[in-house]
Enzyme design. Structure first.
Site, PDB file in Angstrom:
ATOM      1  N   THR A 175       0.821  -1.223   0.000  1.00 17.21           N
ATOM      2  CA  THR A 175       0.000   0.000   0.000  1.00 17.21           C
ATOM      3  C   THR A 175       0.851   1.267   0.000  1.00 17.21           C
ATOM      4  O   THR A 175       1.989   1.269   0.482  1.00 17.21           O
ATOM      5  CB  THR A 175      -0.900  -0.007   1.264  1.00 17.21           C
ATOM      6  N   ASP A 176       0.266   2.342  -0.509  1.00 17.35           N
ATOM      7  CA  ASP A 176       0.936   3.661  -0.466  1.00 17.35           C
ATOM      8  C   ASP A 176       1.129   4.155   0.971  1.00 17.35           C
ATOM      9  O   ASP A 176       1.925   5.063   1.220  1.00 17.35           O
ATOM     10  CB  ASP A 176       0.171   4.710  -1.292  1.00 17.35           C
ATOM     11  N   GLU A 177       0.401   3.535   1.922  1.00 15.85           N
ATOM     12  CA  GLU A 177       0.464   4.036   3.297  1.00 15.85           C
ATOM     13  C   GLU A 177       1.824   3.791   3.947  1.00 15.85           C
ATOM     14  O   GLU A 177       2.142   4.397   4.964  1.00 15.85           O
ATOM     15  CB  GLU A 177      -0.679   3.450   4.131  1.00 15.85           C
ATOM     16  N   TYR A 185      -1.712  -0.177  11.127  1.00 16.98           N
ATOM     17  CA  TYR A 185      -1.906  -0.880   9.843  1.00 16.98           C
ATOM     18  C   TYR A 185      -0.717  -0.640   8.925  1.00 16.98           C
ATOM     19  O   TYR A 185      -0.107  -1.583   8.407  1.00 16.98           O
ATOM     20  CB  TYR A 185      -3.207  -0.411   9.165  1.00 16.98           C
ATOM     21  N   LYS A 227       2.081  -3.330   7.471  1.00 19.88           N
ATOM     22  CA  LYS A 227       2.326  -3.550   6.033  1.00 19.88           C
ATOM     23  C   LYS A 227       3.798  -3.273   5.704  1.00 19.88           C
ATOM     24  O   LYS A 227       4.407  -3.988   4.899  1.00 19.88           O
ATOM     25  CB  LYS A 227       1.420  -2.657   5.176  1.00 19.88           C
TER      26      LYS A 227
END
Ligand code: NAD
Ligand code: TYD
Length: 341
Positions: free
Chosen positions: A126-128, A150, A154
């Site tokens: 993810t971009d997060e 989260y 990741k």
């Protein structure tokens, strides 16, 4: 590549990928392996349930024996991993399951794949992991600065994928998608939550000022991006998959209300999410270099998504019962009450 284990594909993006692969690659066998947590739903796979090149196995990616059994039984040569706990707000309430699946589960999957001699493993991220991007656009070589439990889990999973490539020479590819939306998305994420709440004329809890920016990617574009990286990505590399369609949450909310013909009075600004990232934005030239491009813009994708939720009440109404209502209470009751004061 012949027999592909697609883990976590009873969820939103994984099921879209499984439906796409089963239809577009009839010479591949697609085995979906999923624990069926609250977010896993076999109804997402109904459109392919009778296809000869599709199979389903219930299992946890952190269960080495169960993963090994599926590798053996289906002579798996390729893995695409979607399995994750995926909702930021739930990770703020309690992060145990995030560490179990997004960190430990990824490690067990990699280690079992190494022992079995899996030819390629694509890990969906993810971009997060890049954190809050005040200006500009993240590129694949940027450092990580995850802010939510989260995002941190990741990032941890990704680091293990990197280590297995560098230390053990595994053929790994990572994709980092931006905020994805479309049919069959569990109604806890912004768009399906707000669309289904608005259909029922319930309040839409916008966190803080609503000026946070997300980059919106239609699920079918995310799927073709993963397909491109799976077939053409270079071992050991990561690829951003972005919608390149940046919008503030409050604008997104106004647009979905307008498409549904509902009043702006449903909007309720509530106390902000803790540690809330203001902006995500990625550059995806690297994946474009492999021949991929988006087919949907946010205007068309949002309209298609709103129509789907209006036409598929059967799918989401039964989800918004039982445990879901307990989550809703924990996440929103005090916030909505505070906003009323
Ligand atoms: P989702 O929550 O809809 O689905 C997750 C699936 O994983 C569910 O079917 C669940 O049952 C399964 N699962 C959970 N733990 C498992 C375990 N231990 N073993 C096996 N299966 C397990 O998630 P999604 O939105 O489809 O996201 C899929 C992937 O894409 C995730 O890795 C997520 O981090 C990533 N991603 C999501 C977005 C987004 O906007 N939704 C954006 C970028 C990346
Ligand atoms: P979300 O769909 O949870 O995705 P992410 O946090 O992974 O970006 O949220 C998207 C944006 O919408 C995010 O800025 C938080 C905001 N949001 C709200 O304002 N209210 C809500 O009830 C939810 C679920 C999200």
């Amino acid at each position: 590549m012949k027999n592909i284990l697609v883990t976590g594909a009873a969820g939103f993006i994984g099921s879209a990928f499984a439906r796409y692969m089963v239809k577009n690659y009839p010479h591949y066998n697609i085995v979906v392996y999923d624990k069926l947590t609250y977010a896993g739903n076999l109804e997402n796979l109904l459109p392919i349930s009778d296809e000869p090149n599709y199979r389903f196995v219930q299992g946890d990616i952190a269960d080495r024996n169960a993963v090994q059994r599926s590798f053996d039984e289906f002579q798996i040569d390729t893995v695409v991993n979607f399995a994750a706990e995926s909702h930021v707000d739930r990770s703020i309430l309690q992060a145990d399951a995030f560490i179990h699946t997004d960190v430990v589960g990824v490690y067990i999957l990699l280690d079992t794949a190494k022992a079995h001699g899996i030819e390629r493993i694509l890990h969906v991220s993810t971009d997060e992991v890049y954190g809050d991007i005040h200006s500009g656009f993240s590129v694949e070589t940027d450092g990580f600065a995850p802010n939510s439990p989260y995002a941190a889990s990741k990032a941890g999973g990704e680091m293990m994928v990197r280590a297995y490539h560098i230390t053990h020479g595994m053929n790994t590819v990572i994709t980092r998608g931006s905020n994805t939306y479309g049919p069959y998305q569990y109604p806890e994420k912004l768009l399906p939550f707000f669309i289904t709440e608005a259909i029922d004329e319930r309040k839409l809890p916008v966190y803080g000022d609503g000026r946070q920016v997300r980059d919106w990617l239609f699920v079918e574009d995310h799927v073709t991006g993963i397909d491109t990286a799976l077939h053409h990505g270079k071992a050991g590399e990561a690829y951003n998959i972005a919608g390149e369609d940046l919008h503030e949450n409050i604008e997104v909310t106004h647009r979905l209300l307008s498409l549904l013909g509902k009043s702006k009075d449903l909007i309720k600004h509530v106390p902000d999410r803790e540690g809330h990232d203001r902006r995500y934005a990625m550059n995806c030239d690297k994946l474009r270099g492999l021949g991929w491009k988006q087919q949907f813009n946010f205007t068309d994708g949002l309209e298609a998504t709103v129509n789907w939720y209006q036409n598929n009440l059967w799918w989401w109404r039964k989800i918004k019962t039982g445990d879901y209502l307990e989550y809703y209470r924990q996440q929103y009751a005090a916030r909505l009450a505070a906003a009323e004061e």
